[in-house]
Design a protein around this motif. Structure first.
Motif, PDB file in Angstrom:
ATOM      1  N   VAL A 189     -25.470  48.489  -0.685  1.00 56.62           N
ATOM      2  CA  VAL A 189     -24.444  47.637  -1.285  1.00 56.62           C
ATOM      3  C   VAL A 189     -23.365  47.245  -0.290  1.00 56.62           C
ATOM      4  CG1 VAL A 189     -24.823  48.566  -3.605  1.00 56.62           C
ATOM      5  CG2 VAL A 189     -23.129  49.644  -2.104  1.00 56.62           C
ATOM      6  N   GLU A 190     -23.359  47.879   0.879  1.00 56.12           N
ATOM      7  CA  GLU A 190     -22.366  47.540   1.895  1.00 56.12           C
ATOM      8  C   GLU A 190     -22.951  46.542   2.889  1.00 56.12           C
ATOM      9  OE1 GLU A 190     -20.813  51.072   3.654  1.00 56.12           O
ATOM     10  OE2 GLU A 190     -20.147  51.922   1.748  1.00 56.12           O
ATOM     11  N   GLU A 191     -22.091  45.988   3.738  1.00 53.51           N
ATOM     12  CA  GLU A 191     -22.552  45.049   4.763  1.00 53.51           C
ATOM     13  C   GLU A 191     -23.440  45.791   5.780  1.00 53.51           C
ATOM     14  OE1 GLU A 191     -19.129  43.278   6.527  1.00 53.51           O
ATOM     15  OE2 GLU A 191     -18.614  42.126   4.724  1.00 53.51           O
ATOM     16  N   PRO A 192     -24.467  45.121   6.352  1.00 47.68           N
ATOM     17  CA  PRO A 192     -24.713  43.671   6.282  1.00 47.68           C
ATOM     18  C   PRO A 192     -25.573  43.210   5.115  1.00 47.68           C
ATOM     19  CG  PRO A 192     -26.211  44.678   7.842  1.00 47.68           C
ATOM     20  CD  PRO A 192     -25.344  45.788   7.330  1.00 47.68           C
ATOM     21  N   LEU A 193     -26.167  44.135   4.347  1.00 48.32           N
ATOM     22  CA  LEU A 193     -27.084  43.729   3.286  1.00 48.32           C
ATOM     23  C   LEU A 193     -26.348  43.217   2.055  1.00 48.32           C
ATOM     24  CD1 LEU A 193     -29.740  46.578   3.566  1.00 48.32           C
ATOM     25  CD2 LEU A 193     -29.934  44.231   4.380  1.00 48.32           C
ATOM     26  N   SER A 194     -25.330  43.959   1.603  1.00 49.15           N
ATOM     27  CA  SER A 194     -24.500  43.570   0.452  1.00 49.15           C
ATOM     28  C   SER A 194     -25.349  43.233  -0.769  1.00 49.15           C
ATOM     29  CB  SER A 194     -23.614  42.370   0.819  1.00 49.15           C
ATOM     30  OG  SER A 194     -22.780  42.669   1.913  1.00 49.15           O
ATOM     31  N   LEU A 195     -26.262  44.122  -1.096  1.00 50.56           N
ATOM     32  CA  LEU A 195     -27.124  43.905  -2.265  1.00 50.56           C
ATOM     33  C   LEU A 195     -26.329  44.021  -3.557  1.00 50.56           C
ATOM     34  CD1 LEU A 195     -30.424  45.876  -1.540  1.00 50.56           C
ATOM     35  CD2 LEU A 195     -30.169  43.422  -1.769  1.00 50.56           C
ATOM     36  N   PRO A 196     -26.719  43.278  -4.609  1.00 53.89           N
ATOM     37  CA  PRO A 196     -26.103  43.481  -5.927  1.00 53.89           C
ATOM     38  C   PRO A 196     -26.342  44.915  -6.407  1.00 53.89           C
ATOM     39  CG  PRO A 196     -27.398  41.463  -5.876  1.00 53.89           C
ATOM     40  CD  PRO A 196     -27.694  42.181  -4.613  1.00 53.89           C
ATOM     41  N   HIS A 197     -25.400  45.430  -7.195  1.00 53.23           N
ATOM     42  CA  HIS A 197     -25.484  46.829  -7.635  1.00 53.23           C
ATOM     43  C   HIS A 197     -26.788  47.125  -8.366  1.00 53.23           C
ATOM     44  CE1 HIS A 197     -21.541  47.036  -6.181  1.00 53.23           C
ATOM     45  NE2 HIS A 197     -20.878  46.656  -7.270  1.00 53.23           N
ATOM     46  N   LYS A 198     -27.207  46.219  -9.226  1.00 55.00           N
ATOM     47  CA  LYS A 198     -28.408  46.469 -10.014  1.00 55.00           C
ATOM     48  C   LYS A 198     -29.645  46.503  -9.127  1.00 55.00           C
ATOM     49  CE  LYS A 198     -30.816  45.011 -14.212  1.00 55.00           C
ATOM     50  NZ  LYS A 198     -30.838  44.043 -15.345  1.00 55.00           N
ATOM     51  N   THR A 199     -29.735  45.589  -8.157  1.00 59.70           N
ATOM     52  CA  THR A 199     -30.889  45.561  -7.242  1.00 59.70           C
ATOM     53  C   THR A 199     -30.929  46.809  -6.372  1.00 59.70           C
ATOM     54  OG1 THR A 199     -30.758  43.143  -7.178  1.00 59.70           O
ATOM     55  CG2 THR A 199     -32.056  44.215  -5.468  1.00 59.70           C
ATOM     56  N   ALA A 200     -29.793  47.199  -5.829  1.00 61.65           N
ATOM     57  CA  ALA A 200     -29.739  48.395  -4.988  1.00 61.65           C
ATOM     58  C   ALA A 200     -30.082  49.651  -5.773  1.00 61.65           C
ATOM     59  CB  ALA A 200     -28.351  48.531  -4.369  1.00 61.65           C
ATOM     60  N   GLY A 201     -29.819  49.639  -7.077  1.00 59.48           N
ATOM     61  CA  GLY A 201     -30.113  50.802  -7.908  1.00 59.48           C
ATOM     62  C   GLY A 201     -31.590  51.111  -8.012  1.00 59.48           C
ATOM     63  N   TYR A 202     -32.456  50.135  -7.686  1.00 66.69           N
ATOM     64  CA  TYR A 202     -33.892  50.379  -7.733  1.00 66.69           C
ATOM     65  C   TYR A 202     -34.379  51.193  -6.531  1.00 66.69           C
ATOM     66  CZ  TYR A 202     -34.133  46.804 -11.400  1.00 66.69           C
ATOM     67  OH  TYR A 202     -33.959  46.094 -12.556  1.00 66.69           O
ATOM     68  N   LEU A 203     -33.601  51.226  -5.454  1.00 73.40           N
ATOM     69  CA  LEU A 203     -34.057  51.884  -4.228  1.00 73.40           C
ATOM     70  C   LEU A 203     -34.300  53.390  -4.395  1.00 73.40           C
ATOM     71  CD1 LEU A 203     -31.868  49.956  -1.648  1.00 73.40           C
ATOM     72  CD2 LEU A 203     -34.367  49.974  -1.721  1.00 73.40           C
ATOM     73  N   PRO A 204     -33.350  54.172  -4.971  1.00 73.22           N
ATOM     74  CA  PRO A 204     -33.648  55.603  -5.168  1.00 73.22           C
ATOM     75  C   PRO A 204     -34.846  55.833  -6.079  1.00 73.22           C
ATOM     76  CG  PRO A 204     -31.285  55.187  -5.388  1.00 73.22           C
ATOM     77  CD  PRO A 204     -31.952  53.849  -5.365  1.00 73.22           C
TER      78      PRO A 204
END
Length: 510
Positions: free
Chosen positions: A333-348
């Motif tokens: 969710v931080e730079e440089p990717l800055s993914l939306p919270h919901k999208t980043a939540g799929y990673l774990p």
């Protein structure tokens, strides 16, 4: 034939204890993964701050380490091991039932400490007993064992998800109650590192609206067949007081291993002069002696070096599991990717799903491939994955591909390392306790260390730390291969000439 007839016969003979140990490990997985998703609802239930509630993680993990160490002291008696497993599996169901009634964070921490003790004993005893039963063939059964812990860890968040609060579960005026903000906080919470949520302020007083209690009661019910399975095994062995179903079958772990070895000798029709015959002549009573052997301190220097090297590798690799699952969301969710919270939540979730998938794939693979070859493949793959993530750090698809790849490579490291180390040390059993404890310490310590480094140096250090650990683990594994070649293949303390290496089946030849 894909499945060796001798191994199949051995599995059939030990079918009930094997399935029992697998089911107990499912109970372990069910308990280890529920705390993260439910922590915000438990915060509401206990009217505690985010900083206070995250220390519940510490009480669980610390007592898990204590329990892992204590579990190794019960290896002398199969009856005592099964009794401890029965108490621990019952304790986990009891913990699930009690959690909804914990209205103070201190009480919740004590309950989770008890759960940690139970989990630690389960971890050590289940691994130890499977190694003792199957010895040189234990790799495939350890892979199944760790698939069950992954399956349990994948299932418990799915059970809890429908009952999690979509808004702040403590009603208070003037507080941001948006579900997106709560989802971001939930994904940002990292065990053993409460500093990463210190800037979030949530209400502590007001009416509580949460249905998470139903999730805990469902998990308690799902876990109930596990202690029943342990009880049935004790009954079948004649270990239940007042039950004489199989009088005279109160075998110790050493006697059970001795019978297993005799059966394998009968099936394989060993020739005179093999290591198996030598060990049989010397007596099986010393086969599993380790730290309690009076000549323990006279063991070769490689004996101690192998323990240290294997423990250090698992300290780093299991620490990577906790580090990556805990911080990949914050990195995304931080730079440089800055993914939306919901999208980043799929990673774990993707990471843990691939760990479970990898353990499932490793079951047939470990039957054909020796543990040290699997370890080399996994450690090289982990290093390559982190290098790939660094080189493509601005690519969102690469992050998802790297996360899936890392989960697959990490999945079978622990059972393969346990099988390989016990193989080098002639299956004496003491390595299991040391390796389990080292892995737990790595998961706890490295999360604290990585979280501190990320706060000081930025999110990029997350990947640098991963590359450093994987390369160091691979280097230590090369040292372990050298130690394997140097270590004498004999029973420590035996005055006779060291026998030749065991004649393993063709699938274990290098």
């Amino acid at each position: 034939m894909w499945w060796d007839e001798n191994l199949l016969a051995l599995f059939r003979r030990n079918l009930q204890p094997t399935i029992t140990y697998w089911s107990v490990f499912f109970s372990f997985g069910l308990c280890i993964a529920f705390l993260g998703p439910t922590l915000l609802d438990l915060r509401c239930q206990t009217h505690s701050s985010l900083q206070d509630i995250t220390w519940v993680f510490f009480s669980q993990q610390f007592c898990l380490l204590v329990g892992s160490t204590l579990g190794g002291t019960f290896k002398k008696s199969l009856k005592l091991c099964l009794f401890i497993l029965l108490i621990c599996s019952l304790t986990i169901s009891l913990v699930f039932s009690i959690i909804p009634f914990c209205k103070h964070v201190g009480v919740l921490a004590m309950v989770m400490a008890v759960a940690g003790l139970a989990m630690g004993n389960i971890d050590t005893i289940s691994n130890m007993q499977l190694v003792k039963i199957y010895q040189q063939d234990s790799a495939v059964f350890l892979q199944v064992l760790h698939f069950f812990v992954g399956f349990g860890a994948l299932l418990s968040p799915l059970i809890a998800d429908p009952f999690l609060s979509d808004t702040n579960c403590i009603l208070s005026n003037g507080t941001l109650n948006g579900s997106s903000n709560l989802e971001h906080i939930r994904n940002s919470i990292v065990p053993h590192h409460p500093g990463n949520v210190s800037h979030y302020v949530l209400p502590l007083h007001g009416p509580v609206l949460t249905n998470v209690s139903y999730a805990f009661w469902i998990m308690a019910a799902i876990n109930l067949p596990v202690p029943i399975a342990v009880f049935l095994l004790m009954y079948q062995k004649g270990m239940v007081p007042g039950c004489d179903r199989r009088r005279g079958s109160l075998l110790s772990a050493d006697e059970l291993a001795m019978e297993t070895q005799k059966e394998k000798e009968m099936y394989d029709e060993k020739k005179p002069g093999t290591q198996e015959e030598h060990i049989h002549k010397e007596g099986h009573a010393v086969h599993f002696l380790c730290c309690h052997n009076k000549k323990f301190w006279n063991a070769p220097h490689t004996f101690f070096a192998i323990h240290v090297c294997s423990a250090a590798i698992l300290f780093m690799t299991d620490g990577l599991v906790g580090e990556y699952s805990g911080f990949v969301y914050s990195y995304a969710v931080e730079e440089p990717l800055s993914l939306p919270h919901k999208t980043a939540g799929y990673l774990p979730s993707l990471f843990w799903a691939c760990i479970t998938l990898g353990r499932l794939i490793a079951i047939p693979v470990s039957y054909k491939v020796p543990p040290r070859s699997m370890l080399l493949f996994n450690l090289v793959g982990m290093s390559a994955t982190f290098l790939f993530l660094i080189l493509s750090q601005n690519s969102i698809p690469s992050l998802f591909i790297g996360t899936a790849s890392l989960g697959l490579f990490l999945s079978s490291v622990f059972p393969s390392m346990l099988a390989y180390t016990e193989d080098i040390l002639n299956y004496k059993g003491c390595a299991t306790t040391i390796l389990v404890t080292a892995a737990g310490m790595g998961e706890m310590v490295l999360q604290i260390l990585v979280g501190t480094v990320i706060q000081a140096q930025g999110s990029y250090s997350f990947l640098v730390f991963g590359v450093s650990l994987t390369v160091l683990a691979l280097s230590l594994f090369m040292v372990l291969l050298v130690l394997d070649n140097m270590h004498p293949r004999r029973l420590e303390g035996s005055p006779e000439k060291s026998p030749e290496p065991a004649n393993y089946p063709d699938r274990y030849q290098q």
